[in-house]
Enzyme design. Structure first.
Site, PDB file in Angstrom:
ATOM      1  N   LYS A 182       0.847  -1.185   0.000  1.00 32.60           N
ATOM      2  CA  LYS A 182       0.000   0.000   0.000  1.00 32.60           C
ATOM      3  C   LYS A 182       0.890   1.246   0.000  1.00 32.60           C
ATOM      4  O   LYS A 182       1.482   1.586   1.030  1.00 32.60           O
ATOM      5  CB  LYS A 182      -0.913  -0.010   1.231  1.00 32.60           C
ATOM      6  CG  LYS A 182      -1.778  -1.266   1.329  1.00 32.60           C
ATOM      7  CD  LYS A 182      -2.412  -1.451   2.692  1.00 32.60           C
ATOM      8  CE  LYS A 182      -3.546  -0.529   2.929  1.00 32.60           C
ATOM      9  NZ  LYS A 182      -4.286  -0.864   4.171  1.00 32.60           N
ATOM     10  N   ARG A 228      -0.191 -11.186   4.419  1.00 33.02           N
ATOM     11  CA  ARG A 228      -1.549 -11.705   4.311  1.00 33.02           C
ATOM     12  C   ARG A 228      -1.780 -12.832   5.333  1.00 33.02           C
ATOM     13  O   ARG A 228      -1.045 -13.818   5.355  1.00 33.02           O
ATOM     14  CB  ARG A 228      -1.820 -12.227   2.901  1.00 33.02           C
ATOM     15  CG  ARG A 228      -1.744 -11.157   1.835  1.00 33.02           C
ATOM     16  CD  ARG A 228      -2.227 -11.647   0.490  1.00 33.02           C
ATOM     17  NE  ARG A 228      -3.662 -11.953   0.511  1.00 33.02           N
ATOM     18  CZ  ARG A 228      -4.425 -11.965  -0.571  1.00 33.02           C
ATOM     19  NH1 ARG A 228      -3.908 -11.689  -1.753  1.00 33.02           N
ATOM     20  NH2 ARG A 228      -5.713 -12.262  -0.482  1.00 33.02           N
ATOM     21  N   ASP A 311     -13.317   5.178  10.488  1.00 29.51           N
ATOM     22  CA  ASP A 311     -13.664   4.436   9.266  1.00 29.51           C
ATOM     23  C   ASP A 311     -13.609   2.920   9.471  1.00 29.51           C
ATOM     24  O   ASP A 311     -13.383   2.168   8.530  1.00 29.51           O
ATOM     25  CB  ASP A 311     -12.725   4.841   8.118  1.00 29.51           C
ATOM     26  CG  ASP A 311     -13.303   4.488   6.754  1.00 29.51           C
ATOM     27  OD1 ASP A 311     -14.515   4.702   6.548  1.00 29.51           O
ATOM     28  OD2 ASP A 311     -12.552   3.989   5.891  1.00 29.51           O
ATOM     29  N   HIS A 313     -15.347   0.111   9.336  1.00 31.22           N
ATOM     30  CA  HIS A 313     -16.612  -0.410   8.830  1.00 31.22           C
ATOM     31  C   HIS A 313     -16.566  -1.932   8.704  1.00 31.22           C
ATOM     32  O   HIS A 313     -15.547  -2.574   9.017  1.00 31.22           O
ATOM     33  CB  HIS A 313     -16.963   0.244   7.491  1.00 31.22           C
ATOM     34  CG  HIS A 313     -15.867   0.146   6.467  1.00 31.22           C
ATOM     35  ND1 HIS A 313     -15.506  -1.034   5.852  1.00 31.22           N
ATOM     36  CD2 HIS A 313     -15.049   1.106   5.946  1.00 31.22           C
ATOM     37  CE1 HIS A 313     -14.533  -0.812   5.002  1.00 31.22           C
ATOM     38  NE2 HIS A 313     -14.222   0.470   5.034  1.00 31.22           N
ATOM     39  N   LYS A 315     -16.344  -4.010   6.253  1.00 36.35           N
ATOM     40  CA  LYS A 315     -15.399  -4.651   5.351  1.00 36.35           C
ATOM     41  C   LYS A 315     -13.963  -4.526   5.861  1.00 36.35           C
ATOM     42  O   LYS A 315     -13.043  -5.062   5.245  1.00 36.35           O
ATOM     43  CB  LYS A 315     -15.528  -4.078   3.936  1.00 36.35           C
ATOM     44  CG  LYS A 315     -16.825  -4.502   3.250  1.00 36.35           C
ATOM     45  CD  LYS A 315     -16.893  -4.127   1.790  1.00 36.35           C
ATOM     46  CE  LYS A 315     -16.008  -4.988   0.926  1.00 36.35           C
ATOM     47  NZ  LYS A 315     -16.445  -6.403   0.850  1.00 36.35           N
ATOM     48  N   ASN A 316     -13.788  -3.821   6.974  1.00 38.05           N
ATOM     49  CA  ASN A 316     -12.486  -3.785   7.638  1.00 38.05           C
ATOM     50  C   ASN A 316     -12.421  -4.783   8.793  1.00 38.05           C
ATOM     51  O   ASN A 316     -11.602  -4.647   9.705  1.00 38.05           O
ATOM     52  CB  ASN A 316     -12.183  -2.375   8.148  1.00 38.05           C
ATOM     53  CG  ASN A 316     -11.740  -1.450   7.033  1.00 38.05           C
ATOM     54  OD1 ASN A 316     -11.384  -1.902   5.947  1.00 38.05           O
ATOM     55  ND2 ASN A 316     -11.762  -0.152   7.282  1.00 38.05           N
ATOM     56  N   TYR A 332      -6.731  -5.401  10.731  1.00 42.68           N
ATOM     57  CA  TYR A 332      -6.018  -4.776   9.618  1.00 42.68           C
ATOM     58  C   TYR A 332      -6.657  -3.419   9.330  1.00 42.68           C
ATOM     59  O   TYR A 332      -7.683  -3.063   9.913  1.00 42.68           O
ATOM     60  CB  TYR A 332      -6.062  -5.654   8.356  1.00 42.68           C
ATOM     61  CG  TYR A 332      -7.459  -6.021   7.894  1.00 42.68           C
ATOM     62  CD1 TYR A 332      -8.112  -5.294   6.902  1.00 42.68           C
ATOM     63  CD2 TYR A 332      -8.136  -7.098   8.471  1.00 42.68           C
ATOM     64  CE1 TYR A 332      -9.402  -5.639   6.486  1.00 42.68           C
ATOM     65  CE2 TYR A 332      -9.428  -7.442   8.058  1.00 42.68           C
ATOM     66  CZ  TYR A 332     -10.047  -6.703   7.068  1.00 42.68           C
ATOM     67  OH  TYR A 332     -11.315  -7.034   6.674  1.00 42.68           O
ATOM     68  N   ASP A 333      -6.050  -2.638   8.461  1.00 41.83           N
ATOM     69  CA  ASP A 333      -6.574  -1.314   8.083  1.00 41.83           C
ATOM     70  C   ASP A 333      -6.850  -0.447   9.312  1.00 41.83           C
ATOM     71  O   ASP A 333      -7.878   0.253   9.382  1.00 41.83           O
ATOM     72  CB  ASP A 333      -7.852  -1.450   7.246  1.00 41.83           C
ATOM     73  CG  ASP A 333      -7.564  -1.860   5.809  1.00 41.83           C
ATOM     74  OD1 ASP A 333      -6.381  -1.986   5.463  1.00 41.83           O
ATOM     75  OD2 ASP A 333      -8.517  -2.065   5.044  1.00 41.83           O
TER      76      ASP A 333
END
Length: 438
Positions: A182, A228, A311, A313, A315-316, A332-333
């Site tokens: 990233k 990952r 943030d 959400h 999907k995180n 993560y994130d």
């Protein structure tokens, strides 16, 4: 139109789309159902057809599950443009991007004679640097004229395989990417995001949360490298682990990853049809270790508040899915969103704590409200809030200095330090009042 859905070499089922009715259908393969350790890909895709389920309801559940395998934002635009496919053409996009998704699933045309390509294409630091600089003209997800990414999210990222020889783009059943790269966002409003995320991930680990391993490299541009957790190396092979995100687990489209799916403006902010913390906690009630899983989710939730990650959400948040059901994947994130301008990242929570959608609204009563809605003991919430806030503060000085030594930029680190210190101290002050605020 039919696609085979595989886990490694195993055929799990078949995905179909009827363009005349625009309905989707998914059926598990008989050999998968006969396997001793078979399992449902998601709570929303049970192994056996639900009695009396309307075709439209089944179609919606199937579409929502598989569309969540696709990237979002510019990466989705690039995929559609590169392959001359409409963004609304789910099957076409899955054909183009389904060779490697988040987790273990692979999708291909249902032709048993199809030969799957194997290949290793090296990527040097010099080429990576050039591609980072070319992003305003060439999408970062497109390499050699082909979209190489099927990982959700708006941030630029690339999935690569790392070996002793360096980075590579790989294709094949027994080959898969092992890391997510990233770079800094193109937007100057998000300058320092790699340093910000690097620090927040290290802080989470220091505070005792399970997190994806991260490192910061320079090519010479800064790049956050995330190992990952849905990959495992075994005897020279890359084993893919099946995971689903919070939207897939809840049966929601990616557009409902926020609790207020229609936004925060006055006329629609009362509509809370999207993903929420009470719904996510309810998912874990039937897991093999519900108490441990719910405690892990509680700690994940608290830590988002402590670092100002508005943030966070659905999907995180991801779950391993297997024969024993769901279990939370590492975090993560993790980003201190409040360290950025509100025009860049929203200042309201993606999912409310009780009825609080912002730090200003969060108080002992809302923590108690959250505990009741999620089936948690308010005393437990107070204890964990105090413990994690103190652990984060204790780790802050050490981790900030170490992060700068490892290449993080001093300015974004200083900005997030102020946010996190203030947040932790505020939460420590209010935590003792939570049990009595019910």
């Amino acid at each position: 139109m039919k696609l085979d859905v595989l886990l490694g070499h195993l055929l799990v089922g078949t995905l179909e789309h009827d363009p005349a009715t625009n309905r989707f259908a998914f059926a598990y393969a008989q050999q998968w159902l006969r396997a001793k350790d078979c399992f449902a890909l998601s709570p929303q895709l049970p192994l056996f057809e639900l009695p009396g389920q309307p075709a439209d309801a089944h179609s919606a559940a199937v579409r929502q599950f598989f569309e969540n395998l696709l990237p979002e934002g510019q990466a989705l635009d690039a995929a559609a443009s590169s392959h001359r496919i409409s963004k609304s053409n789910l099957m076409g996009l899955l054909v183009a991007l389904g060779g490697e998704t988040a987790g273990a699933l692979r999708l291909r045309l249902d032709d048993v004679g199809t030969e799957e390509r194997e290949g290793v294409r090296p990527v040097s630091d010099a080429e990576l640097s050039e591609r980072i600089r070319l992003r305003p003209q060439l999408p970062f997800s497109v390499w050699d004229g082909k979209v190489r990414l099927s990982i959700a999210g708006f941030q630029d990222k690339m999935a690569l395989y790392r070996s002793t020889a360096g980075w590579a783009i790989v294709e094949g059943v027994d080959l898969a990417s092992t890391h997510i790269l990233k770079p800094e966002p193109v937007s100057s409003a998000l300058a320092g995001l790699t340093s910000n995320e690097f620090v927040c991930m290290r802080l989470a680990k220091a505070a005792g949360l399970p997190v994806a391993p991260v490192e910061l490299i320079h090519v010479p541009e800064p790049v956050l490298v995330v190992t990952r957790f849905d990959r495992r190396v075994r005897e020279g092979r890359i084993e893919r682990l099946h995971i689903i995100d919070g939207c897939q687990a809840l049966g929601l489209s990616s557009g409902f990853k926020y609790e207020r799916p229609y936004g925060d403006v006055r006329d629609v902010r009362q509509i809370r049809d999207g993903a929420s913390l009470p719904r996510l906690f309810a998912l874990l009630a039937d897991t093999a270790q519900p108490a441990a899983q719910r405690l892990q989710l509680l700690r994940w939730t608290i830590f988002q508040v402590l670092i100002g990650n508005t943030d966070a959400h659905a999907k995180n948040l991801s779950f391993f899915s297997g024969p024993e059901g769901l279990s939370l994947a590492p975090a993560y994130d993790l980003v201190c969103a409040l360290a950025f301008d509100r025009q860049a990242l929203a200042g309201t929570y993606a999912m409310a704590i009780g009825d609080a959608f912002s730090e200003d609204e969060l108080c002992p009563y809302e923590w108690a409200n959250f505990a009741e809605a999620c089936g948690l003991n308010p005393k437990l919430v107070g204890r964990e809030l105090t413990r994690l806030a103190k652990a984060t503060l204790a780790a802050l000085d050490r981790e900030l200095g170490e992060a700068i030594r490892l290449g993080a930029k001093a300015e974004p680190v200083a900005m997030l330090e102020q946010v996190i210190r203030t947040s932790c101290r505020r939460q420590i002050d209010m935590a003792p009042e939570i049990p009595s605020a019910c």
